[in-house]
Design a protein around this motif. Structure first.
Motif, mmCIF file in Angstrom:
data_model
loop_
_atom_site.group_PDB
_atom_site.id
_atom_site.type_symbol
_atom_site.label_atom_id
_atom_site.label_comp_id
_atom_site.label_asym_id
_atom_site.label_seq_id
_atom_site.Cartn_x
_atom_site.Cartn_y
_atom_site.Cartn_z
ATOM 1 N N ASP A 1 0.795 -1.222 0.000
ATOM 2 C CA ASP A 1 0.000 0.000 0.000
ATOM 3 C C ASP A 1 0.832 1.279 0.000
ATOM 4 O OD1 ASP A 1 0.869 -0.849 2.565
ATOM 5 O OD2 ASP A 1 -0.536 0.525 3.526
ATOM 6 N N ILE A 2 2.119 1.191 0.233
ATOM 7 C CA ILE A 2 2.932 2.399 0.293
ATOM 8 C C ILE A 2 3.400 2.792 -1.107
ATOM 9 C CG2 ILE A 2 3.654 1.959 2.666
ATOM 10 C CD1 ILE A 2 6.370 1.060 1.576
ATOM 11 N N ARG A 3 3.713 4.073 -1.281
ATOM 12 C CA ARG A 3 4.065 4.579 -2.600
ATOM 13 C C ARG A 3 5.513 5.028 -2.711
ATOM 14 N NH1 ARG A 3 0.234 5.787 -6.124
ATOM 15 N NH2 ARG A 3 2.031 5.413 -7.458
ATOM 16 N N ALA A 4 6.152 5.375 -1.590
ATOM 17 C CA ALA A 4 7.559 5.805 -1.622
ATOM 18 C C ALA A 4 8.110 5.780 -0.203
ATOM 19 C CB ALA A 4 7.697 7.203 -2.222
ATOM 20 N N VAL A 5 9.438 5.769 -0.120
ATOM 21 C CA VAL A 5 10.135 5.805 1.177
ATOM 22 C C VAL A 5 11.169 6.923 1.124
ATOM 23 C CG1 VAL A 5 11.647 4.551 2.772
ATOM 24 C CG2 VAL A 5 9.810 3.330 1.574
ATOM 25 N N ILE A 6 11.233 7.694 2.199
ATOM 26 C CA ILE A 6 12.250 8.731 2.345
ATOM 27 C C ILE A 6 13.163 8.344 3.503
ATOM 28 C CG2 ILE A 6 12.703 11.144 2.927
ATOM 29 C CD1 ILE A 6 10.067 11.875 1.615
ATOM 30 N N LEU A 7 14.459 8.332 3.260
ATOM 31 C CA LEU A 7 15.462 8.109 4.303
ATOM 32 C C LEU A 7 16.072 9.445 4.678
ATOM 33 C CD1 LEU A 7 17.455 5.030 2.901
ATOM 34 C CD2 LEU A 7 15.698 5.008 4.660
ATOM 35 N N THR A 8 16.179 9.717 5.974
ATOM 36 C CA THR A 8 16.757 10.976 6.413
ATOM 37 C C THR A 8 17.401 10.794 7.775
ATOM 38 O OG1 THR A 8 16.287 13.342 6.711
ATOM 39 C CG2 THR A 8 14.630 11.798 7.513
ATOM 40 N N GLY A 9 17.970 11.859 8.287
ATOM 41 C CA GLY A 9 18.572 11.834 9.608
ATOM 42 C C GLY A 9 18.043 12.985 10.440
ATOM 43 N N ILE A 10 17.824 12.751 11.717
ATOM 44 C CA ILE A 10 17.334 13.791 12.624
ATOM 45 C C ILE A 10 18.516 14.607 13.148
ATOM 46 C CG2 ILE A 10 16.261 14.151 14.904
ATOM 47 C CD1 ILE A 10 14.426 11.787 14.280
ATOM 48 N N GLY A 11 18.311 15.912 13.248
ATOM 49 C CA GLY A 11 19.346 16.764 13.821
ATOM 50 C C GLY A 11 20.238 17.446 12.817
ATOM 51 N N GLY A 12 19.854 17.440 11.552
ATOM 52 C CA GLY A 12 20.625 18.179 10.558
ATOM 53 C C GLY A 12 21.797 17.439 9.961
ATOM 54 N N ALA B 1 11.892 19.079 1.339
ATOM 55 C CA ALA B 1 10.775 19.612 0.554
ATOM 56 C C ALA B 1 10.871 19.125 -0.890
ATOM 57 C CB ALA B 1 10.773 21.135 0.609
ATOM 58 N N THR B 2 12.079 19.076 -1.426
ATOM 59 C CA THR B 2 12.272 18.580 -2.788
ATOM 60 C C THR B 2 11.890 17.108 -2.890
ATOM 61 O OG1 THR B 2 14.056 20.180 -3.161
ATOM 62 C CG2 THR B 2 13.972 18.275 -4.638
ATOM 63 N N ALA B 3 12.280 16.319 -1.884
ATOM 64 C CA ALA B 3 11.946 14.888 -1.876
ATOM 65 C C ALA B 3 10.441 14.688 -1.778
ATOM 66 C CB ALA B 3 12.649 14.191 -0.719
ATOM 67 N N GLN B 4 9.776 15.462 -0.950
ATOM 68 C CA GLN B 4 8.326 15.322 -0.792
ATOM 69 C C GLN B 4 7.596 15.711 -2.076
ATOM 70 O OE1 GLN B 4 7.918 17.785 2.685
ATOM 71 N NE2 GLN B 4 8.060 16.050 4.103
ATOM 72 N N ALA B 5 8.076 16.762 -2.749
ATOM 73 C CA ALA B 5 7.469 17.150 -4.019
ATOM 74 C C ALA B 5 7.670 16.059 -5.066
ATOM 75 C CB ALA B 5 8.068 18.470 -4.505
ATOM 76 N N CYS C 1 7.924 12.881 -4.408
ATOM 77 C CA CYS C 1 6.996 11.802 -4.044
ATOM 78 C C CYS C 1 5.591 12.094 -4.571
ATOM 79 C CB CYS C 1 6.955 11.623 -2.530
ATOM 80 S SG CYS C 1 8.435 10.870 -1.837
ATOM 81 N N GLN C 2 5.159 13.342 -4.479
ATOM 82 C CA GLN C 2 3.842 13.707 -5.003
ATOM 83 C C GLN C 2 3.776 13.446 -6.503
ATOM 84 O OE1 GLN C 2 1.185 14.638 -3.092
ATOM 85 N NE2 GLN C 2 2.555 14.173 -1.380
ATOM 86 N N GLN C 3 4.848 13.740 -7.194
ATOM 87 C CA GLN C 3 4.905 13.485 -8.629
ATOM 88 C C GLN C 3 4.846 11.984 -8.913
ATOM 89 O OE1 GLN C 3 8.463 15.053 -10.407
ATOM 90 N NE2 GLN C 3 7.820 14.588 -12.504
ATOM 91 N N LEU C 4 5.570 11.197 -8.134
ATOM 92 C CA LEU C 4 5.591 9.752 -8.331
ATOM 93 C C LEU C 4 4.228 9.119 -8.068
ATOM 94 C CD1 LEU C 4 9.009 8.986 -6.591
ATOM 95 C CD2 LEU C 4 8.520 8.730 -9.032
ATOM 96 N N GLN C 5 3.455 9.714 -7.169
ATOM 97 C CA GLN C 5 2.155 9.151 -6.833
ATOM 98 C C GLN C 5 1.153 9.246 -7.986
ATOM 99 O OE1 GLN C 5 1.454 11.230 -3.020
ATOM 100 N NE2 GLN C 5 1.279 9.212 -2.112
ATOM 101 N N GLN C 6 1.468 10.021 -9.005
ATOM 102 C CA GLN C 6 0.598 10.113 -10.171
ATOM 103 C C GLN C 6 0.783 8.914 -11.111
ATOM 104 O OE1 GLN C 6 -1.722 12.582 -10.186
ATOM 105 N NE2 GLN C 6 -0.772 12.933 -8.183
ATOM 106 N N ALA C 7 1.816 8.117 -10.875
ATOM 107 C CA ALA C 7 2.095 6.958 -11.729
ATOM 108 C C ALA C 7 1.583 5.679 -11.086
ATOM 109 C CB ALA C 7 3.594 6.843 -11.993
ATOM 110 N N SER C 8 1.356 4.669 -11.905
ATOM 111 C CA SER C 8 0.929 3.362 -11.413
ATOM 112 C C SER C 8 1.998 2.765 -10.501
ATOM 113 C CB SER C 8 0.686 2.422 -12.595
ATOM 114 O OG SER C 8 0.734 1.065 -12.184
ATOM 115 N N PRO C 9 1.618 2.303 -9.302
ATOM 116 C CA PRO C 9 2.618 1.672 -8.425
ATOM 117 C C PRO C 9 3.222 0.421 -9.047
ATOM 118 C CG PRO C 9 0.399 1.332 -7.582
ATOM 119 C CD PRO C 9 0.286 2.323 -8.689
#
Length: 268
Positions: free
Chosen positions: A48-59, A194-198, A200-208
């Motif tokens: 059911d998920i559409r994308a994964v973002i990997l990041t680090g807390i604290g900059g 913000a770039t990664a989230q945008a 992801c929004q673009q990717l969600q328009q495509a078939s999983p």
């Protein structure tokens, strides 16, 4: 499952996995290795998920291996490297390789330091978005070691052999902009999340299913011979043609109505 070294959040089908040891610059300890392995295996099973973002807390993404935590005894080091067969992935290799096996796009958001094992993990993602000032380094040579976290699986695909050897032999630290020029990162942004989230929004328009097929075919056949690649393309296409999301994608194109896609096919 309760996490101690990572934070996992989810919104609108986008799962964010954040390394959570900011007081240690998100250095990798045993708990983080085990939790990254566990969460990546869980996400692989999610249809059911559409994308994964990997990041680090604290900059910062990750300063690499927590030497004081992991390398203080041969027993701990052996636990990280243990495997049943030489060709299998051990724990340290799975925390990089596993992201390649999740049938959705995986995006690493890189800030601050991305050193050693941290960069190996980021290389397991499909895309890397870094700040211009982000520092990246394949740092294992400084400790008299070879990079051994499966990062070479992706490194050999994104940079030339001589560049890969130069980076691994020198442990050179490069900034985000230089990393982009070399091919280590996909994009440079002052606001990488913000770039990664945008994106992801673009990717969600495509078939999983289409995204899963593209990822699988690209990763499996990128370095394959012509006949294997052609066979793989055809096999993936047949699977797509038989799926409901192919029909939904066609309807979306014809009517310009955003009918919701169904969960990804089990095959991927």
């Amino acid at each position: 499952m309760g996490w101690t070294s990572i934070v996992v959040t989810e919104a609108q089908g986008i799962v964010t996995v954040a390394l959570n040891r900011p007081d240690k610059l998100n250095a990798l300890d045993m708990a983080m290795f085990h939790e990254l392995d566990a969460v990546s295996l869980q996400l692989r099973k999610r249809r059911d998920i559409r994308a994964v973002i990997l990041t680090g807390i604290g900059g910062t993404f990750s300063s690499g291996l927590d030497i004081n935590s992991v390398a203080t005894s041969p027993k701990k080091a052996l636990r990280l490297l243990a495997k049943i067969l030489p060709g299998n992935a051990n724990l340290v290799q799975r925390v990089s390789r596993n992201w390649r096996r999740i049938p959705v796009p995986v995006i690493a958001v890189l800030e601050g330091r991305c050193f050693g094992g941290g960069l190996q993990i980021a290389l397991g993602a499909d895309f890397r978005i870094a700040t211009p000032a982000c520092e990246l380094s394949i740092m294992e040579v400084r400790w008299g070691l070879v990079p051994d976290m499966a990062g070479l699986l992706s490194l050999r695909e994104v940079v030339s052999k001589d560049v890969a050897m130069k980076l691994t032999m020198t442990g050179e630290i490069v900034c985000g902009e230089t990393a982009q020029q070399l091919g280590l990162v996909t994009e440079v942004s002052e606001q990488p999340m913000a770039t990664a989230q945008a994106f992801c929004q673009q990717l969600q328009q495509a078939s999983p299913d289409a995204l899963a097929a593209i990822k699988r075919t690209t990763n499996r056949y990128w370095l394959a011979g012509e006949r294997r690649l052609l066979a793989g393309e055809t096999f993936s296409q047949i699977r797509l043609l038989l799926g409901r999301n192919f029909r939904i994608a066609g309807k979306r194109q014809r009517t310009r109505q955003d009918e919701e896609y169904r969960p990804r096919q089990l095959f991927w």
